[in-house]
Design a protein around this motif. Structure first.
Motif, short mmCIF file in Angstrom:
data_model
loop_
_atom_site.label_atom_id
_atom_site.label_comp_id
_atom_site.label_asym_id
_atom_site.label_seq_id
_atom_site.Cartn_x
_atom_site.Cartn_y
_atom_site.Cartn_z
N THR A 25 3.19 78.12 -66.22
CA THR A 25 4.58 79.49 -66.49
C THR A 25 5.29 78.45 -65.25
O THR A 25 5.41 77.23 -64.33
N LEU A 26 5.77 79.16 -64.65
CA LEU A 26 7.55 78.59 -64.08
C LEU A 26 8.01 79.59 -63.42
O LEU A 26 8.60 80.77 -64.03
N SER A 27 7.90 79.43 -62.40
CA SER A 27 8.81 80.46 -61.14
C SER A 27 9.54 80.25 -59.98
O SER A 27 9.59 79.04 -60.05
N ASP A 28 10.92 80.58 -60.18
CA ASP A 28 11.76 80.07 -59.91
C ASP A 28 12.86 81.27 -59.25
O ASP A 28 12.57 82.53 -58.91
N SER A 29 13.39 80.79 -57.46
CA SER A 29 14.21 81.77 -56.83
C SER A 29 15.40 82.08 -57.24
O SER A 29 15.80 82.26 -56.40
N GLY A 41 21.08 73.74 -57.26
CA GLY A 41 20.35 72.27 -56.11
C GLY A 41 20.09 73.42 -55.31
O GLY A 41 18.56 72.45 -53.90
N GLU A 42 20.24 74.30 -54.73
CA GLU A 42 18.84 75.41 -53.41
C GLU A 42 18.30 75.79 -54.11
O GLU A 42 17.18 76.57 -53.56
N VAL A 43 17.76 75.87 -55.21
CA VAL A 43 16.27 76.57 -56.39
C VAL A 43 15.50 75.65 -56.34
O VAL A 43 15.38 74.75 -56.54
N ARG A 44 14.66 77.27 -56.04
CA ARG A 44 12.69 75.87 -55.51
C ARG A 44 11.96 76.32 -57.53
O ARG A 44 12.72 78.01 -57.41
N ALA A 51 14.89 73.07 -58.02
CA ALA A 51 15.24 73.11 -59.50
C ALA A 51 16.77 72.76 -60.28
O ALA A 51 17.91 73.22 -60.44
N VAL A 52 16.88 71.31 -59.67
CA VAL A 52 17.27 70.27 -60.72
C VAL A 52 17.35 69.52 -61.50
O VAL A 52 15.98 68.79 -61.96
#
Lengths: 139, 110
Positions: free
Chosen positions: A79-83, A61-64, A12-13
């Motif tokens: 759909t968008l899923s993020d960590s 910078g580390e979230v996928r 997620a950048v």
């Protein structure tokens, strides 16, 4: 036809936003029956949500994230899923004052989408966006 | 993002190209601020080459409008495409940023 699925995974950048644009452009090229105005507005809403994820992504910078776009007759669904950490804002927030320089992303997405959901499940954020319209005859 | 800059009849004309988004929006705002600081607080943003704008880009336009007005100038937008026009309308920003059909229309009578 049940519809096509377009997906991507990554970080997620800001450069990930560019990938979303390209994926949506690709879907539009494959589906000339989808009204370009609907797709354009849907892209706007998707990008606003993705921007929000990028802005709030911690650690930065580390979230996928994982994105999927479903193109169906009469409907676009993403759909968008993020960590990232839980989203603490209000997805139903109102459009800000005309002279505000921030805060239009969520209300703009809301104005475009027919369905807009956020949930926190299994340590991930899940965003679901649907726009119905003149995207071909519903079956 | 590339932003072309020119002057016409004492008005600064800025022409960004591509998408005005969270990456490029600060550059648009900085270009307006530069024009204002250089003594041309009347600014037209030519959006003919802009294919997409997001809420960060809208924020840059509003920020630019405020910078220009603080210097007794103004900011006008011209040649906006469908996506930009629709987004301006959905956010009610067309009340303060009326889209002009062309740069010439925006400058005419200013």
């Amino acid at each position: 036809m049940a519809g096509d699925v377009y997906s991507l995974e990554g970080f997620a950048v800001p450069s990930g936003i560019e990938e979303l644009h390209l994926l949506l452009d690709h879907a539009g090229s494959d589906h000339p029956e989808v009204d370009p105005s609907d797709l354009m507005l849907f892209e706007t809403a998707v990008v606003e949500i993705a921007n929000n994820v990028v802005e709030h992504a911690r650690p930065e910078g580390e979230v996928r994230w994982r994105f999927a776009l479903h193109v169906r007759p009469g409907e676009l669904e993403a759909t968008l899923s993020d960590s990232g950490t839980p989203y603490l804002g209000d997805i139903g927030t109102a459009m800000p004052d005309e002279l505000a320089e921030r805060g239009r992303g969520m209300p703009l997405a809301h104005a475009i989408l027919d369905e807009f959901h956020y949930s926190r499940v299994d340590s991930a954020n899940h965003w679901r966006m649907v726009r119905r319209g003149s995207t071909g005859p519903a079956s | 993002m590339q932003i072309e800059q020119s002057q016409r009849n004492g008005v600064a004309v800025l022409t960004p190209t591509g998408r005005v988004n969270m990456v490029s929006a600060p550059k648009v705002k900085a270009a307006v601020d530069e024009a204002v600081a250089a003594g041309t607080p009347r600014v037209v943003i030519d959006l003919a080459q802009v294919e997409f704008i997001d809420s960060s880009g809208l924020g840059a336009l509003v920020g630019g409008l405020k910078s220009a007005r603080q210097a007794d100038g103004d900011l006008r937008i011209a040649a906006a495409g469908d996506q930009v026009v629709t987004v301006l309308s959905l956010t009610n920003l067309d009340r303060i940023l009326r889209p002009y059909a062309s740069v010439e229309d925006a400058i005419d009578g200013w």
